[in-house]
Design an enzyme around this catalytic site. Structure first.
Site, PDB file in Angstrom:
ATOM      1  N   GLU A 200      60.082  52.607  66.650  1.00 14.85           N
ATOM      2  CA  GLU A 200      61.178  52.378  65.882  1.00 14.85           C
ATOM      3  C   GLU A 200      62.515  53.211  66.660  1.00 14.85           C
ATOM      4  O   GLU A 200      62.469  54.027  67.113  1.00 14.85           O
ATOM      5  CB  GLU A 200      61.246  53.228  64.738  1.00 14.85           C
TER       6      GLU A 200
ATOM      7  N   GLU B 260      59.016  56.574  51.711  1.00 11.27           N
ATOM      8  CA  GLU B 260      59.095  55.378  52.194  1.00 11.27           C
ATOM      9  C   GLU B 260      59.704  55.690  53.743  1.00 11.27           C
ATOM     10  O   GLU B 260      60.679  56.436  53.954  1.00 11.27           O
ATOM     11  CB  GLU B 260      60.343  54.797  51.322  1.00 11.27           C
TER      12      GLU B 260
ATOM     13  N   CYS C 142      65.835  50.384  57.676  1.00 13.10           N
ATOM     14  CA  CYS C 142      64.430  50.355  57.920  1.00 13.10           C
ATOM     15  C   CYS C 142      63.899  48.941  57.917  1.00 13.10           C
ATOM     16  O   CYS C 142      62.840  48.978  58.532  1.00 13.10           O
ATOM     17  CB  CYS C 142      63.893  51.298  56.867  1.00 13.10           C
TER      18      CYS C 142
ATOM     19  N   LYS D 209      68.631  65.405  46.919  1.00 13.54           N
ATOM     20  CA  LYS D 209      69.465  66.149  48.018  1.00 13.54           C
ATOM     21  C   LYS D 209      69.799  64.787  49.092  1.00 13.54           C
ATOM     22  O   LYS D 209      68.621  64.523  49.477  1.00 13.54           O
ATOM     23  CB  LYS D 209      68.609  66.823  48.837  1.00 13.54           C
TER      24      LYS D 209
HETATM   25  P1  NAP Z   1      65.149  61.950  58.185  1.00 13.85           P
HETATM   26  O1  NAP Z   1      65.688  62.655  59.273  1.00 13.85           O
HETATM   27  O2  NAP Z   1      63.867  62.158  58.086  1.00 13.85           O
HETATM   28  O3  NAP Z   1      65.987  62.427  57.053  1.00 13.85           O
HETATM   29  C1  NAP Z   1      65.725  61.907  55.698  1.00 13.85           C
HETATM   30  C2  NAP Z   1      66.101  63.013  54.643  1.00 13.85           C
HETATM   31  O4  NAP Z   1      65.125  64.042  54.899  1.00 13.85           O
HETATM   32  C3  NAP Z   1      67.420  63.515  54.820  1.00 13.85           C
HETATM   33  O5  NAP Z   1      67.979  63.857  53.668  1.00 13.85           O
HETATM   34  C4  NAP Z   1      67.110  64.794  55.693  1.00 13.85           C
HETATM   35  O6  NAP Z   1      68.043  65.669  55.309  1.00 13.85           O
HETATM   36  C5  NAP Z   1      65.905  65.385  54.939  1.00 13.85           C
HETATM   37  N1  NAP Z   1      64.953  66.108  55.530  1.00 13.85           N
HETATM   38  C6  NAP Z   1      65.089  66.508  57.055  1.00 13.85           C
HETATM   39  N2  NAP Z   1      63.942  67.313  57.260  1.00 13.85           N
HETATM   40  C7  NAP Z   1      63.421  67.617  56.252  1.00 13.85           C
HETATM   41  C8  NAP Z   1      62.424  68.666  55.586  1.00 13.85           C
HETATM   42  N3  NAP Z   1      61.683  69.362  56.539  1.00 13.85           N
HETATM   43  N4  NAP Z   1      61.957  68.642  54.359  1.00 13.85           N
HETATM   44  C9  NAP Z   1      62.568  67.813  53.446  1.00 13.85           C
HETATM   45  N5  NAP Z   1      63.598  67.207  53.791  1.00 13.85           N
HETATM   46  C10 NAP Z   1      63.781  66.890  54.958  1.00 13.85           C
HETATM   47  O7  NAP Z   1      65.459  60.389  58.427  1.00 13.85           O
HETATM   48  P2  NAP Z   1      66.880  59.886  58.629  1.00 13.85           P
HETATM   49  O8  NAP Z   1      66.785  59.614  60.232  1.00 13.85           O
HETATM   50  O9  NAP Z   1      67.898  60.304  58.070  1.00 13.85           O
HETATM   51  O10 NAP Z   1      66.883  58.301  58.342  1.00 13.85           O
HETATM   52  C11 NAP Z   1      66.245  57.042  59.163  1.00 13.85           C
HETATM   53  C12 NAP Z   1      64.823  56.955  58.882  1.00 13.85           C
HETATM   54  O11 NAP Z   1      64.698  56.335  57.595  1.00 13.85           O
HETATM   55  C13 NAP Z   1      64.175  55.601  59.756  1.00 13.85           C
HETATM   56  O12 NAP Z   1      62.860  56.100  60.008  1.00 13.85           O
HETATM   57  C14 NAP Z   1      64.049  54.340  58.847  1.00 13.85           C
HETATM   58  O13 NAP Z   1      63.287  53.675  58.786  1.00 13.85           O
HETATM   59  C15 NAP Z   1      63.858  55.267  57.302  1.00 13.85           C
HETATM   60  N6  NAP Z   1      64.039  54.581  56.172  1.00 13.85           N
HETATM   61  C16 NAP Z   1      62.936  54.041  55.522  1.00 13.85           C
HETATM   62  C17 NAP Z   1      63.441  53.152  54.415  1.00 13.85           C
HETATM   63  C18 NAP Z   1      62.247  52.854  53.552  1.00 13.85           C
HETATM   64  O14 NAP Z   1      62.416  52.257  52.346  1.00 13.85           O
HETATM   65  N7  NAP Z   1      61.009  52.425  54.026  1.00 13.85           N
HETATM   66  C19 NAP Z   1      64.657  53.034  53.935  1.00 13.85           C
HETATM   67  C20 NAP Z   1      65.829  53.529  54.736  1.00 13.85           C
HETATM   68  C21 NAP Z   1      65.458  54.375  55.814  1.00 13.85           C
HETATM   69  P3  NAP Z   1      69.251  66.134  56.495  1.00 13.85           P
HETATM   70  O15 NAP Z   1      69.274  64.918  57.435  1.00 13.85           O
HETATM   71  O16 NAP Z   1      70.565  66.487  55.615  1.00 13.85           O
HETATM   72  O17 NAP Z   1      68.741  67.308  57.386  1.00 13.85           O
END
Ligand code: NAP
Length: 500
Positions: free
Chosen positions: A390, A255, A289, A180
């Site tokens: 963050e 992650e 990230c 997904k």
């Molecule tokens: P996010 O809002 O948590 O979304 C990440 C993914 O999870 C999306 O595909 C989202 O779907 C899905 N998701 C949302 N709610 C969910 C739920 N209740 N159950 C299952 N899946 C769910 O994060 P983001 O804002 O897209 O990404 C930014 C974050 O990622 C930052 O905190 C960054 O630091 C972190 N990040 C970490 C790494 C690492 O390797 N440590 C690398 C890159 C990014 P939808 O958005 O389609 O609804």
């Protein structure tokens, strides 16, 4: 259709090797953050679509697991070659859906290509161990076994690289995948699905289900036939997923966020430090990230560093990432922009001194997209919110310290532990820092970004839950260890009891 690169109007799910309409007729627009133009519509699928994908994956996985790993790897080699041929095409689409500047998009696609070849090599390794047995005429070994159907949930900020870190080890190890992608950036998943077909991956081994996290992501987490969830995204979502997986006793790899710092010591090569800081703080508009959002600087070089950083910030060209001249692209969307604005306000209220930026950019063509000026705060105290939380935008905080011990303490005193860096010429400081910095990744005389795919990627504390993406470590997420004992003595030999 806003661009010749985007030939479809609507995406479909990719299930069992076919493009399948989602059960419900709901779509969300995918918007280019550089100019606000709609690129395509992405389906908002439901639990039924996930069920359909899992059914196909389950069937396909049984066969796939029996294909010898070197042959599974052949498919990944072909995936790598096709990605290489198509690198520019993929990079341009990536820039359009995500906003990062084209040079960085090319870097991200290259990461996926590297991962394909690296994991294809695993097809002839996937090492286990042989070890002596404690009884006579007995043989002992351990081997990696696929887990089954695995679910991968990816964020918008690295729409292709992160998916390859997860799906390629899963594939080579003999699993089937339900992927997904983030709703903001679905087009890399569409492009990758086409590549899997061309590379000859059997139907059902990889399935893509588009849709929201709350519906599709949650359905994957809850599905009893998905045995592993590998997630990258925010802490908030990670926590929710981990809670549910805990209840279901499901393996989960998380992650999540970072609050990464560059330490600049008094003996540092300041020109080099400035280059490293600018690249890791403002590249991808701070939406990595591993982005550097804190500079922990020895007080004796603070002013010099500030002056040089300001001069460099002045030269950063901001705009549509498809224009090779631009070094900083847009923020992903309006909500991201507002969150950054809010943190700038918080920083000012907390008493930090704003040296540069601090505002959204609206002049000329920038008005059509979501841009934020590269922002620099100084005299930031380690306990301020802008130094702890963050922000996920181009906002950098300078924190002065007296010595290395204090620098390490400040670095470690945050809830995250992804990446850190130190600029120094002193070998003793280097070794002390790499030992004591509590992060999964440490750079010496480089910024906080720039991971290579054959090393483990991930972090300590609130950044993760002990697993790693990328490198050999990724195989641990997608395999189970199986211990095998072969007794060829012809009699019952009881371990621990019949040992003479
Ligand atoms: P996010 O809002 O948590 O979304 C990440 C993914 O999870 C999306 O595909 C989202 O779907 C899905 N998701 C949302 N709610 C969910 C739920 N209740 N159950 C299952 N899946 C769910 O994060 P983001 O804002 O897209 O990404 C930014 C974050 O990622 C930052 O905190 C960054 O630091 C972190 N990040 C970490 C790494 C690492 O390797 N440590 C690398 C890159 C990014 P939808 O958005 O389609 O609804």
């Amino acid at each position: 259709m806003s661009n010749a690169l985007v030939t479809e109007k609507k995406l479909s799910n990719f299930i069992n090797g076919e493009w399948v309409s989602a059960q419900q007729d709901h779509f969300a627009p995918v918007v280019n953050p550089a100019n606000g133009e709609k690129l395509i519509d992405v389906p908002l699928s439901s639990q039924e679509d996930v069920n359909q994908a899992v059914k196909a994956a389950k069937k396909a996985q049984k066969e796939w697991a029996l294909v010898p790993a070197p042959q599974r790897a052949e498919v990944l080699y072909r995936v790598g070659y096709i990605m290489k041929e198509r690198k520019e095409h993929l990079s341009q689409i990536l820039t359009m859906e995500n906003g990062k500047v084209i040079e960085e998009a090319r870097g991200e696609v290259q990461e996926g290509i590297d991962m394909a070849f690296y994991m294809a090599g695993e097809g002839r390794r996937l090492f286990g161990h042989t070890t002596p047995a404690e009884l006579k005429d007995k043989f002992a070994m351990s081997q990696r076994a696929p887990v089954g159907v695995v679910g991968i949930i990816t964020p918008w900020n690295f729409p292709i690289a992160i998916a390859t870190w997860k799906s390629f080890p899963a594939i080579v190890a003999g699993n089937a995948v339900i992927w997904k992608p983030a709703t903001e950036t679905p087009m890399m998943a569409y492009e990758m699905a086409k590549i899997f077909v061309e590379a000859g991956l059997p139907n059902g081994v990889v399935n893509v289900v588009f849709g929201s996290g709350s519906e599709v992501g949650d359905a994957m987490v809850e599905h009893s036939d998905i045995r592993v969830i590998s997630f990258t995204g925010s802490n908030e979502t990670g926590r929710t997923i981990a809670g549910k997986c805990g209840q279901l006793l499901k393996k989960v790899s998380l992650e999540m966020g970072g609050k990464n710092a560059v330490i600049v010591m008094d003996d540092a090569n300041l020109d080099l430090a400035v280059q490293g800081i600018i690249w890791s703080a403002y590249g991808t508009s701070g939406q990595r990230c591993t982005a550097c959002s804190r500079v922990i600087v020895h007080e004796s070089v603070k002013e010099q560093l500030e002056e040089r950083l300001l001069a460099e910030i002045d030269h950063l060209t901001i705009g549509d990432g498809l224009d090779e001249q631009n070094k900083v692209g847009p923020i992903i969307n309006e909500a991201g922009l507002r969150k950054i604005e809010k943190y700038v306000q918080i920083g000012q209220e907390e008493g930090a001194r704003l040296l540069a930026g601090g505002n959204a950019l609206n002049e000329g063509d920038l008005n059509k997209g979501y841009y934020f000026a590269p922002t620099l705060f100084t005299d930031v105290k380690p306990d301020m919110r802008i130094a702890k939380e963050e922000i996920f935008g181009p906002v950098l905080s300078i924190i002065p310290v007296k010595d290395l011990d204090e620098a390490i303490e400040v670095n470690n005193d945050v809830a995250f532990g992804l990446s850190s860096s130190i600029f120094t010429q002193d070998i003793n400081k280097v070794f002390k820092a790499q030992r004591d910095l509590d992060t999964g990744i440490v750079y010496v005389n480089a910024g906080t970004t720039g991971a290579e795919i054959h090393l483990p990627f991930g972090g300590t504390k609130g950044t993760g839950n002990g697993h790693r993406d990328s490198g050999q470590a990724a195989l641990d997420v997608f395999t189970e260890w199986k211990a095998v004992y072969v007794d060829f003595s012809g009699k019952l030999q009881r371990a621990q009891i019949d040992v003479e």
